[in-house]
Design an enzyme around this catalytic site. Structure first.
Site, mmCIF file in Angstrom:
data_model
loop_
_atom_site.group_PDB
_atom_site.id
_atom_site.type_symbol
_atom_site.label_atom_id
_atom_site.label_comp_id
_atom_site.label_asym_id
_atom_site.label_seq_id
_atom_site.Cartn_x
_atom_site.Cartn_y
_atom_site.Cartn_z
ATOM 1 N N GLY A 1 12.232 -19.103 -24.866
ATOM 2 C CA GLY A 1 11.350 -18.591 -26.176
ATOM 3 C C GLY A 1 10.053 -18.486 -25.947
ATOM 4 N N CYS A 2 9.361 -18.832 -27.083
ATOM 5 C CA CYS A 2 8.142 -18.380 -26.919
ATOM 6 C C CYS A 2 7.185 -19.308 -26.291
ATOM 7 C CB CYS A 2 7.383 -17.836 -28.203
ATOM 8 S SG CYS A 2 8.608 -16.484 -28.904
ATOM 9 N N VAL A 3 7.470 -19.846 -25.103
ATOM 10 C CA VAL A 3 6.710 -21.003 -24.507
ATOM 11 C C VAL A 3 6.360 -20.829 -23.185
ATOM 12 C CG1 VAL A 3 7.792 -22.811 -25.673
ATOM 13 C CG2 VAL A 3 9.064 -22.246 -23.687
ATOM 14 N N ALA B 1 8.627 -22.523 -30.717
ATOM 15 C CA ALA B 1 7.545 -22.968 -29.833
ATOM 16 C C ALA B 1 6.443 -24.160 -30.409
ATOM 17 C CB ALA B 1 6.736 -21.819 -29.385
ATOM 18 N N SER C 1 1.403 -18.730 -26.189
ATOM 19 C CA SER C 1 1.927 -19.034 -24.722
ATOM 20 C C SER C 1 1.571 -18.104 -23.589
ATOM 21 C CB SER C 1 3.346 -19.036 -24.766
ATOM 22 O OG SER C 1 3.729 -19.857 -25.507
#
Lengths: 234, 110, 500
Positions: B108-110, C241, C466
Site C-alpha cells: 500500500g502507500c507505506v 497507511a 511515504s
C-alpha cells in the site's frame, strides 16, 4: 481546358475531403462517450466557463504561454499570420468582398510575412533544440515544408511574380456556376493552389486537426461541476 | 529465488520475502539478515520476535507506532523512537524487519 | 539492499537546468510483473496470452470507442514539445522516453498503425509502429515511469493528459495478462481484506484502541477512534497507511481531534477501510467502480449522513470527480452535504467559524512549506471556488504553525511537481526511479531550507508522505521533516472548553 479541368477536380476533391473528413471526425469526437469528468483543475465550475476556457486556449494559447514563451511567440506568429492570410484570401472567392475583407488586404500581406516568420522559427526550433528534434517525426518536418512552400509561393506572387488575380477570380467564380473559365498558367499560382489543396484535403486525417480536437479536449472542455448536483452521462 | 540453510532450499519472492511463511525459523532469519547486510543483535531479535508475536495474533505486522510502544513498555524509553528502529533496520523497520521475520511485506502507500 | 545514491543537488538557488535527453537511460527500469494469482483475482488473464498483439490492438479499439479523452489526445498532438521539459521523471532521469510526448508516442505509434490512414499508408514516416515484443517491453517500462500526475497536461496547448494514455496502456497490458505486481496485488487485498495494507478488522480495532490510549496519555482528553459505529453522522474514509505508517498516523490523530472538538459523531468502517483506489492507476473503470462501491455499501450499512475523505491525493480525485458516476447516486446523504467532503474542508471551515481553535505556539520552532499533491492540485477541488484545493490547506497550515513559506512558484499550486511515487509507483522495485523523480521537488525544498530555514515539509497525501519519508535522506534531508497536514492540526488544536 484540360489544365482547368484538372485544377477544378483537385479543388473539388480537396474541399469535399475537408468537409466530409472534418464532419466525420467531429461527429466521432462528439459521439465518443466521456463518462468521467477529466478537467485539469483549477477549472471553471460551469459549462459557460469551460467553453470560455477552450475559447481562450484557441485564441490566446495561455497554456503554451505558461510552458514556453519563445514557442508561444512562434506559434502565435504563425497562427495569427495564417488567420490574416486566410481573411485576405476571401476576396478571391467572394465576388464582391465586404468592406472588412477589403480593409484586411494590407494586414493580410503582413500576415503572410508573419506566418512565414513563425514557420521558420518553428522549423529552427525543431531542428536546433535537441529535445524537440528527438520527438519529431518525419511528417512533422513534412507539414512544415508544405506550409513553407504554400506560403513561399504566395509571397512570391505578392512581391515578385504577380499573377493575374482577375483571371484567378473569374476561374473560381466559374466553379460555383459549374463553368470552366481559363485559369492563369503561372507556375507559382499552380503550385500554390495544388499544395494548398493537398493541405486542405489532408487536414482531417493529420495533426493539423488539433484546433478542432482542442474543442473536445476533456482536460480543457469539461467543467469541474460534480458538486453542482449534475449527473453526467456519456 | 531461494535461501539455502542446512542444505534445505527455502523459496522467496523477487524481493526476498518468504513464499511460505510457515518455513521460517530463527536460523533462517539470520540468513535473511546476512543477505540484507545486517548483523543481528539482541535488539534486532527483540523487534523480530515482537513482529512475529503480533502477526500470530493479527495476521499483519504492527504499525510502527504500535511497535515503538511495545518496545518502550518492554525495554525502556530510549527505544521509543522511529529513529531507533531506522538505526536497527536502515531500509525501514516495517519492511526490512518483516522480511527477516519471515512475514509478508506490508503493501500500500507505506 | 542499498538504495540508489543520487548526485548532489544543484548548488545554485533556483531550479536545475533541463537535462539533454538521451535514449535508453532508464530502459532497464521496470517494476515486478504480477504473478498469475494477482492478475486472476482481478479478472485478468494470469499470464501474457498467446495472441497478445491482436488482443491488445482490439482492446485499444474498445477503449477508443469508450473514452473521448483517449481518442482526442491521440489525435491532437502536434509534437510542439511544450511538455518535454515538464515531467519530473524526465528532469530527474534525462531519459528521452520520459518526455511526456515521447511517452505518449509509444502508444500513439500503435494507434497510428492500426487506426489512422496516415499510419497505415506511411508507417514509420508518420510515427506508426506495430506492437511487437520490443514495443511491449518499452510500454511496460515507460508507462510505469509515469506517475499520472498531470503536470504535462497543464502546459500542453491541446490539454493532452499523458495520465490518460498511461492508464489506457496499463489497462491494455492487464487485458493481455501483463499486470504490475504492486498495483494488482494491492487491489486484490482490497477485495479480500478491505484495504491496501491487508489490515484485518481485529488488527484495525486494536490499532485504533491503542491510539485512543496514546491520545489520552498525551493530552488527557478522551478522544475516540470509532470503528463500525452505526448511526454516526460522518463516515471517514482514509488511506490505510493512516493506520500504519509515520507520519500518516499523526494525521489520523489530527482528524480524530478535529471531530472530537467539533462534537461531530464519526466512524471508520472496517469494510471500507481504504480511501485509495488503485483502479485509477491501472486505468480500469471496472476495478475503480468495484472499489468505490465498497464505500457506498459501508455508508449505507452504517447509516451515515456524510462521507469525509482523509489525506489521500488520488482518493480525493476519485471522490470529488468520479464517485457520483461510479457509485452514485448518494441521495441518502444529508442534502446539505450531498457529495463527499475532504477533511481539510471541514477543518478549514471550523477554523473560520471558530468551531476549533489552533494555537501555533504548540508548533513553536516549525517553519513549514507545503507540497501540493498532484491529484489534489490538478484533478480536484476543495470548497466552492476553483483553487480552493490550494487556499484551504494553506489556511490550515498558517493557522497551525508560526511560519509558513512557499516553495518556488513553478513547483507549487497547479505547477506542483509529483513526489515521484504516485500513480502506482510507490514500490521498492522502482526505488531508483522514485529517488530520481523526486529530484525537482527536492531541489525546490533545498532552496527554502537554505533561504528561509524551512524545517518541515507538509503534505496531504499518503503516497507523498511515504515517498518523501523514503527519499528525503537520499538528498541529505532528515526523514522526520515530513509531516501530515492534520498532524500540524492535531498538535496545535486546543482540546476541551477549559482552555478556550
Amino acid at each position: 481546358m484540360a489544365a482547368e479541368l484538372a485544377m477544378a477536380a483537385i479543388l473539388v476533391v480537396a474541399a469535399s475531403a475537408l468537409l466530409v473528413g472534418l464532419t466525420l471526425r467531429i461527429v466521432l469526437y462528439a459521439r465518443t462517450p466521456a463518462p468521467l469528468p477529466l478537467a485539469t483543475t483549477p477549472a471553471p465550475t460551469g459549462r459557460v466557463g469551460a467553453a470560455l476556457r477552450v475559447g481562450r486556449e484557441i485564441v490566446l494559447f495561455p497554456s503554451l504561454w505558461g510552458a514556453d514563451k519563445p514557442l508561444w511567440l512562434a506559434a502565435m506568429l504563425f497562427h495569427l499570420g495564417l488567420a490574416l492570410v486566410l481573411a485576405r484570401h476571401l476576396r478571391y472567392v467572394i465576388e464582391i468582398p465586404p468592406a472588412w475583407v477589403v480593409a484586411l488586404q494590407g494586414p493580410g500581406q503582413l500576415g503572410g510575412i508573419l506566418m512565414m516568420a513563425g514557420l521558420v522559427l518553428l522549423g529552427l526550433r525543431r531542428t536546433l533544440i535537441r529535445r524537440v528534434r528527438k520527438i519529431s517525426r518525419p511528417t512533422d518536418y513534412g507539414w512544415l515544408l508544405l506550409l513553407l512552400l504554400i506560403g513561399g509561393s504566395g509571397l512570391a506572387m505578392t512581391y515578385r511574380w504577380h499573377t493575374d488575380i482577375i483571371g484567378l477570380k473569374a476561374f473560381l467564380a466559374g466553379l460555383w456556376r459549374l463553368d470552366l473559365v481559363p485559369l492563369p498558367g503561372d507556375p507559382a499560382l499552380i503550385a500554390h493552389m495544388v499544395l494548398a489543396a493537398a493541405l486542405i484535403a489532408l487536414l482531417p486525417v493529420s495533426k493539423l486537426l488539433h484546433g478542432f480536437a482542442l474543442v473536445f479536449s476533456p482536460s480543457r472542455a469539461s467543467p469541474d461541476s460534480t458538486r453542482l448536483g449534475e449527473r453526467r452521462h456519456g | 529465488m531461494a535461501y539455502e540453510i542446512d542444505g534445505k532450499v527455502i523459496e522467496h519472492d523477487e524481493e526476498g520475502y518468504l513464499t511460505d511463511i510457515a518455513q521460517w525459523s530463527e536460523p533462517l532469519g539470520g540468513v535473511i539478515a546476512t543477505k540484507e547486510g545486517l548483523a543481528m543483535t539482541p535488539e534486532h531479535w527483540e523487534v523480530v520476535n515482537f513482529l512475529r508475536e503480533y502477526y500470530a495474533e493479527y495476521q499483519i505486522a504492527p504499525a510502527i507506532r504500535v511497535l515503538t510502544k511495545a518496545l518502550t513498555k518492554r525495554m525502556g524509553a530510549e527505544k521509543a523512537s522511529n529513529k531507533y528502529l531506522y538505526d536497527l533496520f536502515p531500509y525501514g523497520p516495517a519492511k526490512q524487519a518483516c522480511k527477516i521475520a519471515g512475514l509478508p511485506k506490508p503493501t500500500g502507500c507505506v | 539492499m542499498a538504495d540508489f545514491v543520487p548526485p548532489p543537488l544543484w548548488p545554485e538557488i533556483g531550479l536545475e537546468p533541463v537535462p539533454s535527453p538521451e535514449d535508453g537511460l532508464m530502459a532497464a527500469c521496470r517494476p515486478f510483473v504480477a504473478a498469475p494469482a494477482h492478475n486472476q483475482a482481478l479478472g485478468f488473464p494470469g499470464e501474457l496470452v498467446e495472441d497478445w498483439e491482436t488482443r491488445a490492438v482490439a482492446r485499444l479499439g474498445e477503449l477508443l470507442a469508450g473514452n473521448r479523452a483517449l481518442r482526442v489526445y491521440l489525435d491532437a498532438c502536434v509534437g510542439c514539445g511544450a511538455c518535454a521539459d515538464k515531467c519530473h521523471f524526465f528532469l530527474g532521469t534525462g531519459d528521452a522516453n520520459n518526455m511526456p510526448v515521447a511517452r505518449q508516442n509509444l502508444l500513439r505509434a500503435v494507434y497510428c498503425r492500426h487506426f489512422t490512414p496516415a499510419g497505415r499508408l506511411l508507417g514509420p514516416l508518420a510515427g506508426a509502429g506495430r506492437l511487437d515484443r520490443a514495443r511491449l517491453d518499452s510500454w511496460y517500462g515507460y508507462f510505469h515511469q509515469c506517475s499520472q500526475c498531470r503536470r504535462c497536461s497543464v502546459f500542453c496547448p491541446m490539454g493532452i493528459d499523458t495520465a490518460e494514455l498511461s492508464m489506457a496502456a496499463r489497462e491494455i497490458m492487464n487485458s493481455i495478462g501483463l499486470g504490475q505486481k504492486y498495483c494488482n496485488e494491492i487491489i486484490g487485498k482490497v477485495y479480500a481484506i478491505g484495504n491496501n495494507l491487508g489490515l484485518p478488522p481485529p488488527a484495525l480495532a486494536d490499532t485504533l484502541e491503542g491510539l485512543e490510549e496514546d491520545v489520552r496519555d498525551e493530552s488527557g482528553h478522551d478522544v475516540r477512534f470509532p470503528l463500525d459505529v452505526r448511526g454516526a453522522e460522518v463516515l471517514l474514509v482514509t488511506p490505510s497507511a493512516d493506520f500504519f505508517a509515520e507520519p500518516h498516523v499523526d494525521g489520523l490523530i489530527g482528524y480524530a481531534k478535529v471531530f472530537h472538538q467539533a462534537g461531530l459523531s464519526w466512524t471508520l468502517s472496517s469494510y471500507a477501510s481504504e480511501a485509495a483506489n488503485f483502479g485509477l492507476f491501472i486505468g480500469s473503470v471496472e476495478q475503480m467502480r468495484k472499489i468505490a462501491l465498497r464505500i457506498r455499501a459501508a455508508a449505507l450499512d452504517l447509516g451515515v449522513k456524510r462521507i469525509v475523505f482523509g489525506e489521500c491525493g488520488h482518493a480525493w480525485r476519485v471522490a470529488h470527480a468520479f464517485l457520483e458516476e461510479l457509485a452514485g447516486p448518494f441521495d441518502f446523504l444529508d442534502p446539505r452535504y450531498p457529495r463527499p467532503q475532504h477533511i481539510a474542508e471541514i477543518t478549514a471551515d471550523l477554523i473560520r467559524t471558530g468551531g476549533i481553535r489552533l494555537d501555533p505556539d504548540a508548533n513553536a520552532g516549525m517553519v513549514v512549506t507545503l507540497h501540493d499533491s498532484c491529484n489534489v492540485a490538478r484533478a480536484s477541488r476543495m470548497g466552492d471556488e476553483p483553487g480552493g484545493q490550494f487556499t484551504l490547506p494553506r489556511e490550515i497550515v498558517r493557522a497551525a504553525v508560526p511560519r509558513f513559506v512557499e516553495m518556488h512558484p513553478d513547483t507549487t499550486h497547479d505547477r506542483t511537481f509529483c513526489c515521484g511515487g504516485g500513480g502506482g509507483l510507490l514500490t521498492d522495485d522502482l526505488i531508483e526511479l522514485r529517488i530520481k523523480g523526486a529530484r525537482p521537488r527536492m531541489q525546490a525544498l533545498k532552496q527554502v531550507v537554505e533561504q528561509d530555514g524551512v524545517t518541515h515539509l507538509c503534505a496531504l497525501c499518503a503516497i507523498c508522505k511515504s515517498q518523501f519519508t523514503k527519499v528525503l535522506p537520499a538528498y541529505g534531508f532528515d526523514r522526520e521533516m515530513m509531516v501530515s497536514l492534520h498532524q500540524l492540526v492535531g498538535q496545535a488544536i486546543r482540546l476541551g472548553t477549559s482552555s478556550l
